[in-house]
Motif scaffolding. Structure first.
Motif, PDB file in Angstrom:
ATOM      1  N   VAL A  40      18.963  17.325  62.138  1.00  0.00           N
ATOM      2  CA  VAL A  40      18.328  16.400  61.257  1.00  0.00           C
ATOM      3  C   VAL A  40      17.710  17.018  60.146  1.00  0.00           C
ATOM      4  O   VAL A  40      16.867  18.155  60.328  1.00  0.00           O
ATOM      5  CB  VAL A  40      17.035  15.878  62.108  1.00  0.00           C
ATOM      6  CG1 VAL A  40      16.531  14.710  61.241  1.00  0.00           C
ATOM      7  CG2 VAL A  40      17.632  14.976  63.269  1.00  0.00           C
ATOM      8  N   TYR A  41      17.913  16.535  58.899  1.00  0.00           N
ATOM      9  CA  TYR A  41      17.384  17.303  57.718  1.00  0.00           C
ATOM     10  C   TYR A  41      17.409  16.045  56.563  1.00  0.00           C
ATOM     11  O   TYR A  41      17.826  14.983  56.844  1.00  0.00           O
ATOM     12  CB  TYR A  41      18.309  18.343  57.384  1.00  0.00           C
ATOM     13  CG  TYR A  41      19.634  18.002  57.045  1.00  0.00           C
ATOM     14  CD1 TYR A  41      20.022  18.172  55.873  1.00  0.00           C
ATOM     15  CD2 TYR A  41      20.630  17.576  57.824  1.00  0.00           C
ATOM     16  CE1 TYR A  41      21.488  17.579  55.228  1.00  0.00           C
ATOM     17  CE2 TYR A  41      21.936  17.262  57.487  1.00  0.00           C
ATOM     18  CZ  TYR A  41      22.275  17.279  56.110  1.00  0.00           C
ATOM     19  OH  TYR A  41      23.504  17.110  55.907  1.00  0.00           O
ATOM     20  N   ASP A  42      16.505  16.487  55.563  1.00  0.00           N
ATOM     21  CA  ASP A  42      16.678  15.591  54.407  1.00  0.00           C
ATOM     22  C   ASP A  42      17.728  15.749  53.355  1.00  0.00           C
ATOM     23  O   ASP A  42      17.605  16.976  52.705  1.00  0.00           O
ATOM     24  CB  ASP A  42      15.308  15.784  53.725  1.00  0.00           C
ATOM     25  CG  ASP A  42      14.773  14.597  52.703  1.00  0.00           C
ATOM     26  OD1 ASP A  42      15.786  14.121  52.008  1.00  0.00           O
ATOM     27  OD2 ASP A  42      13.817  14.207  52.477  1.00  0.00           O
ATOM     28  N   ALA A  43      18.860  15.040  53.558  1.00  0.00           N
ATOM     29  CA  ALA A  43      20.027  15.516  52.485  1.00  0.00           C
ATOM     30  C   ALA A  43      19.598  15.433  51.213  1.00  0.00           C
ATOM     31  O   ALA A  43      20.149  16.096  50.220  1.00  0.00           O
ATOM     32  CB  ALA A  43      21.090  14.471  52.694  1.00  0.00           C
ATOM     33  N   LYS A 101      22.757  31.757  64.517  1.00  0.00           N
ATOM     34  CA  LYS A 101      23.424  31.096  63.278  1.00  0.00           C
ATOM     35  C   LYS A 101      22.178  30.389  62.592  1.00  0.00           C
ATOM     36  O   LYS A 101      22.396  30.552  61.218  1.00  0.00           O
ATOM     37  CB  LYS A 101      24.392  30.243  63.599  1.00  0.00           C
ATOM     38  CG  LYS A 101      25.799  30.699  63.954  1.00  0.00           C
ATOM     39  CD  LYS A 101      26.953  29.585  64.346  1.00  0.00           C
ATOM     40  CE  LYS A 101      28.193  30.099  64.543  1.00  0.00           C
ATOM     41  NZ  LYS A 101      28.524  30.809  65.983  1.00  0.00           N
ATOM     42  N   LEU A 102      21.552  29.538  63.194  1.00  0.00           N
ATOM     43  CA  LEU A 102      20.448  28.606  62.470  1.00  0.00           C
ATOM     44  C   LEU A 102      19.230  29.595  61.856  1.00  0.00           C
ATOM     45  O   LEU A 102      18.883  29.261  60.799  1.00  0.00           O
ATOM     46  CB  LEU A 102      19.918  27.864  63.810  1.00  0.00           C
ATOM     47  CG  LEU A 102      20.833  26.610  63.904  1.00  0.00           C
ATOM     48  CD1 LEU A 102      20.186  25.856  65.193  1.00  0.00           C
ATOM     49  CD2 LEU A 102      21.017  25.673  62.946  1.00  0.00           C
ATOM     50  N   ASN A 103      19.061  30.647  62.723  1.00  0.00           N
ATOM     51  CA  ASN A 103      18.155  31.753  61.757  1.00  0.00           C
ATOM     52  C   ASN A 103      18.607  32.312  60.795  1.00  0.00           C
ATOM     53  O   ASN A 103      17.905  32.496  59.689  1.00  0.00           O
ATOM     54  CB  ASN A 103      17.889  32.769  63.049  1.00  0.00           C
ATOM     55  CG  ASN A 103      17.107  32.469  63.966  1.00  0.00           C
ATOM     56  OD1 ASN A 103      15.994  31.357  63.959  1.00  0.00           O
ATOM     57  ND2 ASN A 103      17.153  33.143  65.424  1.00  0.00           N
ATOM     58  N   ILE A 141      18.530  30.309  52.941  1.00  0.00           N
ATOM     59  CA  ILE A 141      18.277  29.093  51.949  1.00  0.00           C
ATOM     60  C   ILE A 141      16.747  28.991  52.296  1.00  0.00           C
ATOM     61  O   ILE A 141      16.277  27.745  51.656  1.00  0.00           O
ATOM     62  CB  ILE A 141      18.959  27.768  52.390  1.00  0.00           C
ATOM     63  CG1 ILE A 141      18.606  27.539  53.757  1.00  0.00           C
ATOM     64  CG2 ILE A 141      20.499  27.983  52.282  1.00  0.00           C
ATOM     65  CD1 ILE A 141      19.212  25.852  54.210  1.00  0.00           C
ATOM     66  N   ASP A 142      15.950  29.764  52.659  1.00  0.00           N
ATOM     67  CA  ASP A 142      14.316  29.863  52.738  1.00  0.00           C
ATOM     68  C   ASP A 142      14.104  28.320  53.420  1.00  0.00           C
ATOM     69  O   ASP A 142      13.283  27.467  52.856  1.00  0.00           O
ATOM     70  CB  ASP A 142      13.659  29.635  51.376  1.00  0.00           C
ATOM     71  CG  ASP A 142      12.164  29.931  51.284  1.00  0.00           C
ATOM     72  OD1 ASP A 142      11.796  30.383  52.319  1.00  0.00           O
ATOM     73  OD2 ASP A 142      11.729  29.764  50.293  1.00  0.00           O
ATOM     74  N   ALA A 143      14.400  27.981  54.693  1.00  0.00           N
ATOM     75  CA  ALA A 143      14.343  26.788  55.433  1.00  0.00           C
ATOM     76  C   ALA A 143      13.633  27.347  56.714  1.00  0.00           C
ATOM     77  O   ALA A 143      13.746  28.751  57.124  1.00  0.00           O
ATOM     78  CB  ALA A 143      15.349  25.852  55.651  1.00  0.00           C
ATOM     79  N   LYS A 144      13.218  26.362  57.664  1.00  0.00           N
ATOM     80  CA  LYS A 144      12.921  26.830  58.927  1.00  0.00           C
ATOM     81  C   LYS A 144      13.388  25.586  59.948  1.00  0.00           C
ATOM     82  O   LYS A 144      13.801  24.412  59.221  1.00  0.00           O
ATOM     83  CB  LYS A 144      11.483  27.113  59.155  1.00  0.00           C
ATOM     84  CG  LYS A 144      10.674  25.912  58.777  1.00  0.00           C
ATOM     85  CD  LYS A 144       9.005  26.517  58.973  1.00  0.00           C
ATOM     86  CE  LYS A 144       8.069  25.177  58.545  1.00  0.00           C
ATOM     87  NZ  LYS A 144       6.926  25.522  58.982  1.00  0.00           N
ATOM     88  N   TYR A 145      13.553  25.716  61.065  1.00  0.00           N
ATOM     89  CA  TYR A 145      14.126  24.695  62.146  1.00  0.00           C
ATOM     90  C   TYR A 145      13.212  24.891  63.482  1.00  0.00           C
ATOM     91  O   TYR A 145      12.769  25.961  63.887  1.00  0.00           O
ATOM     92  CB  TYR A 145      15.413  24.970  62.324  1.00  0.00           C
ATOM     93  CG  TYR A 145      15.940  26.143  63.358  1.00  0.00           C
ATOM     94  CD1 TYR A 145      15.872  25.705  64.678  1.00  0.00           C
ATOM     95  CD2 TYR A 145      15.988  27.381  63.061  1.00  0.00           C
ATOM     96  CE1 TYR A 145      16.157  26.912  65.867  1.00  0.00           C
ATOM     97  CE2 TYR A 145      16.336  28.305  63.828  1.00  0.00           C
ATOM     98  CZ  TYR A 145      16.447  27.974  65.529  1.00  0.00           C
ATOM     99  OH  TYR A 145      16.867  29.132  66.255  1.00  0.00           O
ATOM    100  N   TYR A 172      13.626  21.949  58.481  1.00  0.00           N
ATOM    101  CA  TYR A 172      12.389  21.791  57.296  1.00  0.00           C
ATOM    102  C   TYR A 172      12.516  22.674  56.030  1.00  0.00           C
ATOM    103  O   TYR A 172      12.889  23.939  56.276  1.00  0.00           O
ATOM    104  CB  TYR A 172      11.144  22.278  57.622  1.00  0.00           C
ATOM    105  CG  TYR A 172      10.754  21.284  58.967  1.00  0.00           C
ATOM    106  CD1 TYR A 172      10.261  19.867  58.968  1.00  0.00           C
ATOM    107  CD2 TYR A 172      11.008  21.871  60.446  1.00  0.00           C
ATOM    108  CE1 TYR A 172       9.916  19.522  59.977  1.00  0.00           C
ATOM    109  CE2 TYR A 172      10.554  21.179  61.513  1.00  0.00           C
ATOM    110  CZ  TYR A 172      10.242  19.909  61.318  1.00  0.00           C
ATOM    111  OH  TYR A 172       9.709  19.339  62.567  1.00  0.00           O
ATOM    112  N   SER A 173      12.751  22.073  54.745  1.00  0.00           N
ATOM    113  CA  SER A 173      13.134  22.579  53.628  1.00  0.00           C
ATOM    114  C   SER A 173      12.390  22.024  52.329  1.00  0.00           C
ATOM    115  O   SER A 173      12.234  20.900  52.454  1.00  0.00           O
ATOM    116  CB  SER A 173      14.571  22.886  53.330  1.00  0.00           C
ATOM    117  OG  SER A 173      14.933  23.193  52.166  1.00  0.00           O
ATOM    118  N   ASN A 174      11.979  22.776  51.358  1.00  0.00           N
ATOM    119  CA  ASN A 174      11.537  22.331  50.152  1.00  0.00           C
ATOM    120  C   ASN A 174      12.731  22.337  48.933  1.00  0.00           C
ATOM    121  O   ASN A 174      12.391  21.973  48.038  1.00  0.00           O
ATOM    122  CB  ASN A 174      10.428  23.595  49.743  1.00  0.00           C
ATOM    123  CG  ASN A 174       9.227  23.202  50.504  1.00  0.00           C
ATOM    124  OD1 ASN A 174       8.957  22.163  50.934  1.00  0.00           O
ATOM    125  ND2 ASN A 174       8.555  24.325  50.755  1.00  0.00           N
TER     126      ASN A 174
END
Length: 365
Positions: free
Chosen positions: A315-318, A338-340, A346-350, A360-362
């Motif tokens: 789940v993410y904000d496309a 892989k997710l890490n 891309i400077d995100a977290k999960y 979660y990403s800006n």
């Protein structure tokens, strides 16, 4: 060997062997204590007194809740704490402290026995369900140190772990297939949508149409874990209402698990917690042969590739992440690694929420 001749009633009540004789009717312990009384006739009165006290306490224990037990233990501990001065000199007579400590041990012992009895009662209920059928039932118990393979008449296979037991009919009914598990086993269920397969394990029922999965349901444990390897399963609490509802319909209903998902059912508060397994595996489909090489690939395509490969939902904000691209080689990495790496790039977290991966990403600029 214990010097039982020096024992007083409270000592006998706190003794594991004595409790096993009085409360569990252990053949071995019964033979021991009957022989011991014959050899020590002068202690027979103490033994019978201790037995009567223990039976009275155990009977009264039926009406004592877990909270009350915890409270009594806390109260006894507090009494011991209050008996000490600042320089740790004990004001209580030694024998009172001993009896208080023995009381705590007794309460804990009875609490453990009560938990065992509840687990055993659930197993007996499941066995009664099995024996209520006109079919001939078979019991297989693994008393070895190795796994035991059990083959069922429908083509299903059960790999039974050490100290585990499975009950199953010699021939399944026409409309459904039912087995009872005590312990831990891995199931490879032959696919047959018209004849659902049910596994009764403590207070949880697992319903499948044809798949492979692991169940851990130890007798003294208050939790049951179901881990899905392939296919889908549904799980529900073992109640009359749920059984009526889930056996009426052949389709999977309720809490449904898919590959790389698991559920832990807590029998105490009747909660089901669904999550991903610790190390998700690639699905056995052609996608597993895909090389996870990404060269300036939109992040949406990266997530889609992972979803297909592991059978998970990301789940993410496309819209927020529309400008995010990934260049990386992730071939040999486990899913969470892989997710890490992706999130670090891309400077995100999960985080994992109800067996889903939430990103979660800006955004990327």
């Amino acid at each position: 060997m214990q010097d039982y001749r020096q024992y007083k009633p409270i000592d006998f009540i706190s003794d594991d062997s004595f409790r096993a004789w009085v409360l569990e009717n252990s053949e071995e312990e019964t033979a021991f204590w009957e022989q011991w009384m014959l050899l020590n006739p002068d202690k027979r009165a103490d033994i019978l007194e201790s037995k009567g006290i223990l039976l009275s306490i155990y009977k009264a224990f039926d009406n004592v809740s877990d909270t009350e037990v915890a409270f009594e233990i806390e109260k006894l501990n507090a009494q011991l704490d209050e008996s000490e001065t600042q320089n740790n000199v004990v004001r209580w007579p030694w024998n009172k402290i001993f009896y208080a400590a023995a009381s705590i041990l007794l309460i804990l012992g009875l609490f453990w026995l009560n938990q065992r009895r509840e687990a055993s009662q659930q197993i007996e209920n499941n066995i009664a369900l099995a024996q209520g059928s006109a079919l001939k039932w078979i019991t297989k118990e693994n008393t070895t140190d190795n796994q035991m393979t059990v083959n069922l008449e429908d083509g299903s296979t059960i790999v039974l772990q050490k100290n585990s037991k499975i009950l199953y009919p010699e021939k399944f009914e026409k409309e459904q297939r039912k087995v009872i598990l005590i312990g831990e086993a891995f199931f490879e269920v032959a696919k047959n949508p018209s004849r659902p397969f049910y596994v009764f394990a403590n207070k949880l029922v697992t319903k499948v149409l044809g798949t492979s999965f692991l169940i851990q349901a130890n007798e003294a444990d208050k939790t049951v874990k179901v881990v899905v390897k392939t296919g889908k399963v549904s799980v529900f609490e073992n109640t009359e209402t749920n059984l009526d509802e889930h056996t009426t319909h052949k389709k999977l209903q309720g809490l449904v698990l898919t590959p790389n998902q698991q559920v832990v059912f807590d029998e105490t508060d009747k909660r089901m917690i669904r999550s991903l397994v610790d190390s998700p595996n690639l699905l056995k489909v052609p996608i597993q042969n895909q090389v996870f090489e990404f060269n300036n690939v939109p992040i949406s395509e990266v997530f889609k590739t992972l979803e297909k490969a592991y059978g998970i939902n990301i789940v993410y904000d496309a819209e927020v992440m529309k400008n995010c691209y990934l260049t990386a080689s992730l071939d040999d990495e486990p899913l969470f690694e892989k997710l890490n790496l992706i999130c670090k790039t891309i400077d995100a977290k999960y985080e994992q929420v109800d067996a889903q991966i939430v990103i979660y990403s800006n955004g990327c600029y």
